[in-house]
Design a protein around this motif. Structure first.
Motif, PDB file in Angstrom:
ATOM      1  N   HIS A 158       2.241   4.897   0.963  1.00  0.00           N
ATOM      2  CA  HIS A 158       3.420   4.022   0.943  1.00  0.00           C
ATOM      3  C   HIS A 158       4.557   4.532   1.823  1.00  0.00           C
ATOM      4  O   HIS A 158       5.595   3.894   1.883  1.00  0.00           O
ATOM      5  N   SER A 179      -2.002   5.062   4.684  1.00  0.00           N
ATOM      6  CA  SER A 179      -2.836   3.859   4.752  1.00  0.00           C
ATOM      7  C   SER A 179      -2.225   2.875   5.732  1.00  0.00           C
ATOM      8  O   SER A 179      -1.016   2.629   5.707  1.00  0.00           O
ATOM      9  N   PHE A 180      -3.078   2.329   6.605  1.00  0.00           N
ATOM     10  CA  PHE A 180      -2.644   1.292   7.547  1.00  0.00           C
ATOM     11  C   PHE A 180      -3.304  -0.036   7.181  1.00  0.00           C
ATOM     12  O   PHE A 180      -3.688  -0.819   8.056  1.00  0.00           O
TER      13      PHE A 180
HETATM   14  C1  LIG Z   1      -3.247   1.322  -0.095  1.00  0.00           C
HETATM   15  C2  LIG Z   1      -3.338   2.596  -0.856  1.00  0.00           C
HETATM   16  C3  LIG Z   1      -4.426   3.482  -0.728  1.00  0.00           C
HETATM   17  C4  LIG Z   1      -5.693   3.145   0.018  1.00  0.00           C
HETATM   18  O1  LIG Z   1      -5.536   2.793   1.303  1.00  0.00           O
HETATM   19  P1  LIG Z   1      -6.574   1.776   2.011  1.00  0.00           P
HETATM   20  O2  LIG Z   1      -6.144   1.864   3.439  1.00  0.00           O
HETATM   21  O3  LIG Z   1      -6.412   0.438   1.414  1.00  0.00           O
HETATM   22  O4  LIG Z   1      -7.952   2.339   1.820  1.00  0.00           O
HETATM   23  C5  LIG Z   1      -4.362   4.702  -1.380  1.00  0.00           C
HETATM   24  N1  LIG Z   1      -3.326   5.028  -2.169  1.00  0.00           N
HETATM   25  C6  LIG Z   1      -2.283   4.198  -2.361  1.00  0.00           C
HETATM   26  C7  LIG Z   1      -1.156   4.626  -3.230  1.00  0.00           C
HETATM   27  C8  LIG Z   1      -2.271   2.943  -1.734  1.00  0.00           C
HETATM   28  O5  LIG Z   1      -1.266   2.082  -1.975  1.00  0.00           O
END
Ligand SMILES: *Cc1c(COP(=O)(O)O)cnc(C)c1O
Length: 368
Positions: A158, A179-180
């Protein structure tokens, strides 16, 4: 007209087409091509960190960096249950045991004052989450980790672009995962990255995301496949040009939410963190003693075609797959359990209009 909880940022269509044009000439579509290399270098600069490794999604990035630390099976990893499923799954899928630590009642990140009591001779690492983009107490966590010889791997999914006193969030701990995903502040459609300072991790992470293949005729371990493609990287290159503008638009929406909802009895908002430049990823609103319960606010919004999210309810420790573990069910994490029961994240994205934020606030407050 419905308002969704999020809306993906996209560059102008022509800009993306221009960016991917050369892929039709090179026919090099994945496996660390020019776009991959360019995005990696640009992110090292943007995130202000010496090393970035790109992945096809954030979850595999987290799984890989935990695997790269080579912890022995059955070791304990202290983490927060107030997060997305991915954080806990990445620990468990590495054969490690998640030990759930409570969150603090102010910004809902892992409560550093409750950490030491959970450390045993089996503890090897801490996986805290900069939840909603709120920065963890990085100094306190670092100090405790050092004193006990633990690794710190941040779930920074985040926290893209967040800084503390001008220092990029990726510089804290041993490694961070970003995460992208399409719904995040910065997206490569699907995608993710690990950031780190230790040079010795470069080769391990690069091999691990490509089957453990090292060179043409050598395979050093049973790696999986988690490579980012050239099309994802091209989207990242385009979106990175616009991300500061997107964050500024999010900020305007958050400031309006704060004006409308701040100081209302029974509504709690996270305070702005001192020294922190936020990315305005999410705007959690806690309904505790408000005229409507969280679930009532959620339902009222839905009647007006406004889709909010109960982020993060349930706690990951309440999931069917974890509820029977020690610490499952959330009774050892009462603050997290309580916040999960009364928090709601209303729609927030670049391009959410002033009128829309006003409508959402009118509905929340009971004026519409
Ligand atoms: C989105 C998210 C992930 C995973 O990321 P992806 O790119 O969707 O695999 C992991 N941890 C948190 C807190 C997230 O919000």
């Amino acid at each position: 007209m419905s308002i969704n909880v999020t809306r993906s940022s996209l560059p102008p269509f022509e800009e993306y087409c221009e960016e991917i044009k050369e892929l039709w000439e090179s026919r090099w579509l994945t496996n660390m091509g020019v776009k991959h290399k360019q995005l990696q270098a640009e992110l090292e600069a943007y995130l202000d960190v010496p090393h970035v490794t790109l992945y096809t999604n954030g979850h595999l990035a987290l799984e890989n960096v935990i695997a790269a630390m080579n912890f022995s099976e059955g070791s304990e990893v202290i983490t927060t249950p107030f997060t997305f499923a991915s954080t806990t799954h990445a620990i468990v899928r590495n054969g490690l045991v998640p030990v759930f630590c409570d969150v603090n009642p102010v910004d809902y990140t892992l409560d550093a004052t409750k950490l030491e009591a959970l450390i045993t001779d089996k503890t090897v690492a801490i996986v805290p989450v900069h939840v909603y983009g709120n920065l963890c107490d990085v100094e306190a966590l670092d100090k405790i980790a050092k004193a006990h010889g633990l690794k710190v791997i941040y779930d920074a999914a985040h926290a893209f672009g967040v800084t503390l006193n001008g220092v990029g969030v990726a510089n804290f701990g041993d490694a961070s995962m970003f995460s992208f995903h399409a719904t995040k502040v910065f997206n490569t459609i699907e995608g993710g990255a690990v950031t780190f300072r230790d040079d010795s991790l470069i080769a391990t992470l690069n091999d691990m995301k490509n089957f453990g293949i090292h060179g043409q005729e050598s395979c050093v371990y049973a790696g999986g496949n988690a490579k980012m493609s050239e099309f994802q990287a091209a989207m990242g290159i385009c979106n990175l040009r616009h991300v500061d503008g997107e964050i500024a638009k999010r900020r305007a929406a958050v400031e309006q939410y704060r004006r409308r909802l701040g100081g209302v009895e029974g509504i709690t908002l996270c305070p702005e963190q001192e020294g922190v430049k936020s990315n305005y990823a999410y705007f959690p609103v806690v309904f505790d003693g408000f005229r409507y319960t969280r679930d009532e606010v959620f339902a009222r919004l839905k009647e007006h075609d406004v889709i909010a999210r109960k982020y993060f309810y349930p706690l990951t420790s309440d999931f069917e797959c974890y509820v029977d573990m020690p610490g499952g069910g959330g009774e050892r994490t009462p603050v997290a359990k309580h916040i999960a029961s009364c928090v709601l994240t209303p729609p927030l994205y670049a391009g959410l209009t002033e009128e829309e934020v006003d409508l959402i606030c009118d509905v929340i407050l009971g004026d519409a």
